[in-house]
Design an enzyme around this catalytic site. Structure first.
Site, short mmCIF file in Angstrom:
data_model
loop_
_atom_site.label_atom_id
_atom_site.label_comp_id
_atom_site.label_asym_id
_atom_site.label_seq_id
_atom_site.Cartn_x
_atom_site.Cartn_y
_atom_site.Cartn_z
N MET A 119 0.86 -1.19 0.00
CA MET A 119 0.00 0.00 0.00
C MET A 119 0.89 1.23 0.00
SD MET A 119 -2.88 -1.06 2.77
CE MET A 119 -1.76 -2.01 3.81
N GLY A 171 5.19 1.02 -3.02
CA GLY A 171 6.19 1.02 -4.08
C GLY A 171 7.34 1.98 -3.84
N GLN A 207 8.90 -3.26 -2.11
CA GLN A 207 8.34 -3.34 -3.46
C GLN A 207 9.11 -2.42 -4.40
OE1 GLN A 207 4.51 -1.73 -5.06
NE2 GLN A 207 3.97 -3.89 -5.24
N GLU A 266 -1.39 -3.93 -12.21
CA GLU A 266 -2.23 -2.72 -12.14
C GLU A 266 -1.96 -1.72 -13.27
OE1 GLU A 266 -1.63 -4.23 -9.16
OE2 GLU A 266 -3.69 -4.33 -8.44
N TYR A 294 1.13 -0.77 -14.40
CA TYR A 294 2.40 -0.05 -14.31
C TYR A 294 3.37 -0.55 -15.39
CZ TYR A 294 0.52 2.00 -10.04
OH TYR A 294 -0.26 2.70 -9.15
N ARG A 350 4.78 -9.42 -8.63
CA ARG A 350 3.36 -9.06 -8.66
C ARG A 350 2.98 -8.90 -10.13
NH1 ARG A 350 -1.62 -8.19 -5.74
NH2 ARG A 350 -2.66 -6.45 -6.73
N HIS A 365 -5.45 0.32 -13.58
CA HIS A 365 -6.12 1.49 -13.01
C HIS A 365 -7.13 2.09 -13.97
CE1 HIS A 365 -4.13 1.65 -9.23
NE2 HIS A 365 -2.93 1.80 -9.74
N GLU A 366 -6.90 1.95 -15.26
CA GLU A 366 -7.81 2.58 -16.21
C GLU A 366 -8.86 1.59 -16.75
OE1 GLU A 366 -5.46 3.38 -20.07
OE2 GLU A 366 -3.96 2.77 -18.61
N CYS A 420 -14.56 1.01 1.21
CA CYS A 420 -15.09 2.33 0.80
C CYS A 420 -14.08 3.09 -0.05
CB CYS A 420 -15.45 3.14 2.03
SG CYS A 420 -14.01 3.66 3.00
N GLN A 464 -12.40 5.48 0.63
CA GLN A 464 -12.48 6.93 0.80
C GLN A 464 -11.24 7.56 1.43
OE1 GLN A 464 -16.91 6.36 2.06
NE2 GLN A 464 -16.51 8.53 2.14
N GLN A 476 -26.65 7.38 11.04
CA GLN A 476 -26.87 7.32 9.60
C GLN A 476 -26.01 6.26 8.91
OE1 GLN A 476 -28.02 11.09 8.17
NE2 GLN A 476 -26.73 10.85 6.38
N VAL A 495 -31.01 12.46 25.61
CA VAL A 495 -30.56 13.45 26.60
C VAL A 495 -31.21 14.78 26.23
CG1 VAL A 495 -28.53 14.72 27.43
CG2 VAL A 495 -28.41 12.25 27.10
#
Ligand code: SF4
Length: 660
Positions: free
Chosen positions: A27, A60, A102, A170, A172, A220, A258-259, A342, A344, A417, A454
């Site tokens: 990562m 990397g 890596q 990926e 690269y 990889r 990635h694309e 996620c 995010q 939520q 409360v």
């Protein structure tokens, strides 16, 4: 076989003996270039070693300046980066961990800063991912790049790493040489599959020759690039065999560039979905160890993969961000802070060259919450008002630090939520993120009182605490649309409940909640007819704040499920027939609807702020109760963490001041 027995077996990659079959995948963290002597990086990997990680792979490390993915990438030719890496490798080895460096080259995916070198690639083919047109490498430069990998591997061994992984997936540089889409050369490095394979094979061979037979080398590789006109299956299998012959000790199989237009790591991808790609490689390479990866979030899933296929290892990356003790906690049967895919706080940040963190584990990349007893501090009592992600995170971190915490939640259920999202396809794990916080808080002696609103009348109760975290979240924003009070009109919070939606659904709103609702409403289910779903929104783009890695995938899913998206609407009016509007062209239209859902924003639920302030007790307002602009779950978790940190710091400071 019993619980996780397939995971908890020793394994071997070349000369390296691994304690179990889970590998922490690479990562990019974004603090590889931080000028701290490697302290943050070392702390990150050491936490995972203490949590039971076996072999880990670093983010990397670029083998040359042109190979850096962006400004936040370390380059192996930089002495300061090597200095940081030496510290990391040394501390991990001393702690008994196994860390592979890596070796990375982004090729046309490189995003250089203004002063950085121009990206290079096999051919000058524009990259839509990085929005760069690379320069084609001359043949002599290709050979030099091969040597850069070999030099990088030697450096890794000298710095004290246990192994290297060559980044060849990926999309690269290695992939760019392999694929006919990006390799349009007609020399010894391109022109037919054998010559396109040559670069990756040459890199492995050069690395092997440079480090000798005993230093473990993992490759990889991409098992399926998911690109129309990309590398065909036969070439991929042939490439895998050639890598084995060139001296790789194991193949770590990635999926997709990635694309590529196919989701691979998003929440909507079912767990272990891409494992067959790795098993096909395994069948092609015989005894060579193979790792499966992508969307494996739990050790139980890894165990099932290991039990049901011939692959020897499972590579998991993001789950180690979410829970550094993933391995140990799973082994002991404790609840695990599960990665909800996620993207995010991790991949989306990495894509814009920002330091990564984790939504459900905001401790990543942050200073730890000091223990109550640290720096002469002492435990305090804290009331947390609201059991959404912000409140529960604050409570969990405070309890971990040794404070006594009581959570008051007005609702019968916890999760706020965030809990609603767990009904959305692919988001079932969101419930587990809340479940983890509750389980941990309970284990640590925290008290959670649900169905206990409360109010201002609780002023006396609140005054007895040492601290208050106000995390009462948000309320749906009412909208001035004529007809919004009709019985078939719902707010978004109630629309997530089972049975809330009829056959023709109109969602009014353009943010992430509206997108989630449209996804939920349009998802096919065997026990009811398909729904007709329309989203009406005022802006140009639906879900403009959704992360880069996810927005395209979720919008594609909506399209596939027949959702109609109508942008730039105005003059809305609701009646029994549906929603009347004027569209972007100025034409009046009616969209028939049996259920209309308003998902057009939120208001702060800050009704208790004045009461809390009057107590004179230390307090923090967090999450949606503080501010709804730009609110998302990442911010909610993060502010809960920050509140716990601030309280612990204040206790320590007060103690020191008292002593003075
Ligand atoms: Fe997983 Fe989201 Fe955390 Fe990334 S930010 S590790 S995807 S939970």
């Amino acid at each position: 076989m019993t619980f996780l027995d397939n995971v908890f077996r020793a394994g071997r990659i070349g000369a390296l003996v691994l304690p179990h079959r889970v590998v922490m995948g690479a990562m990019h963290l974004g603090w590889e270039t931080r000028d701290d002597g490697g302290a943050a990086l070392a702390a990150f990997y050491l936490a995972r070693v203490r949590g039971g990680a076996g072999l880990m792979v670093t983010g990397g490390a670029a083998v040359s300046p042109a190979g850096a993915g962006g400004a936040g990438y370390g380059v192996l030719t930089d002495p300061a980066f090597r200095h940081r890496l030496r510290r990391v490798a040394t501390e991990v080895a001393e702690a008994g961990g196994l860390l592979a460096l890596q070796l990375f080259h982004a090729g046309r995916y490189a995003k250089p800063g203004r002063a950085g070198p121009r990206p290079v690639a096999p051919s000058a083919v524009f990259s839509p991912f990085s929005r760069q047109l690379p320069e084609a490498l001359p043949g002599t430069e290709v050979e030099r790049t091969v040597r850069d990998f070999a030099r990088g591997a030697v450096k890794a061994r000298e710095l004290g790493f246990a192994a290297v992984e060559i980044m060849g997936s990926e999309g690269y540089l290695v992939d760019q040489f392999l694929s006919p889409l990006t390799n349009q050369r007609d020399d010894e490095w391109g022109g037919d599959p054998v010559r396109r394979m040559r670069f990756g094979v040459a890199v492995v061979r050069a690395v092997r020759e440079a480090v000798g037979p005993d230093f473990p080398v993992v490759m990889r590789m991409t098992g399926d690039d998911l690109m129309a006109g990309g590398t065909d299956r036969e070439t991929v299998l042939r490439f895998a065999r050639a890598l084995a012959d060139a001296g790789a000790d194991a193949l770590n199989v990635g999926v997709g560039w990635h694309e590529s237009p196919t989701p691979t790591v998003q929440a909507m991808v079912p767990p272990a979905h891409w494992v067959p790609v790795a098993t096909a490689i395994k069948a092609a390479v015989g005894a060579l160890p193979v790792m499966a990866s992508n969307r494996i979030a739990r050790l139980a899933q890894a165990d099932a993969v290991l039990a049901g296929t011939a692959v020897e290892f499972v590579s998991m990356a993001r789950p180690f961000l979410a829970d550094p003790a993933l391995v140990d906690r799973s082994r002991r049967g404790l609840p695990v802070n599960v990665c909800v895919a996620c993207n995010q706080a991790c991949i989306d940040r990495s894509l814009v060259d920002s330091p990564v963190s984790c939504m459900v584990n905001p401790a990543v990349g942050r200073e730890p919450v000091p223990a109550a007893a640290e720096h002469g501090g002492r435990p305090g009592t804290v009331a947390v008002l609201g059991a959404g992600p912000a409140g529960l995170t604050a409570a969990h971190r405070l309890a971990l630090a040794g404070h006594r915490v009581t959570v008051y939640e007005a609702d019968r259920d916890v999760g706020g939520q965030f809990r609603l999202a767990c009904r959305v396809p692919g988001k079932a794990d969101y419930a587990d993120a809340i479940g983890y916080l509750v389980a941990e808080l309970t284990r640590l002696g925290g008290d959670i009182r649900t169905g206990r609103p409360v109010t201002a009348a609780d002023h006396g109760l609140l005054s007895r605490y040492d601290g208050i975290v106000l995390a009462t979240g948000v309320l749906p924003r009412p909208v001035p649309i004529p007809g919004a009070d009709l019985p078939h009109v719902r707010d978004y919070a109630s629309a997530f409940s089972a049975g809330a939606l009829a056959e023709r659904v109109v969602v009014i709103g353009g943010g992430g909640v509206a997108v989630d609702l449209a996804h939920l409403a349009s998802h096919p289910a065997p026990d009811r007819p398909a729904r007709q779903v329309t989203v009406l929104h005022r802006g140009d783009r639906l879900g403009p704040r959704l992360g880069r890695s996810t927005r395209w995938a979720i919008l594609a899913a909506l399209r596939d499920q027949g959702v109609r998206i109508v942008p730039r609407v105005r003059d809305l009016r609701i009646d029994a027939d549906g929603v009347h509007l004027v569209d972007a062209e100025g034409t009046p239209r009616t969209v028939p609807a049996d259920t209309v859902v308003i998902a057009a924003g939120q208001l702060r639920n800050d009704v208790l702020t004045a009461t809390v302030r009057r107590t004179g007790v230390w307090y923090r307002v967090v999450g949606g109760a503080r501010d709804t602009s730009g609110l998302d779950a990442v911010r909610a978790f993060d502010e809960g963490y920050a509140a716990a940190h601030a309280f612990s710091r204040v206790r320590a400071r007060d103690r020191v001041e008292e002593q003075v």
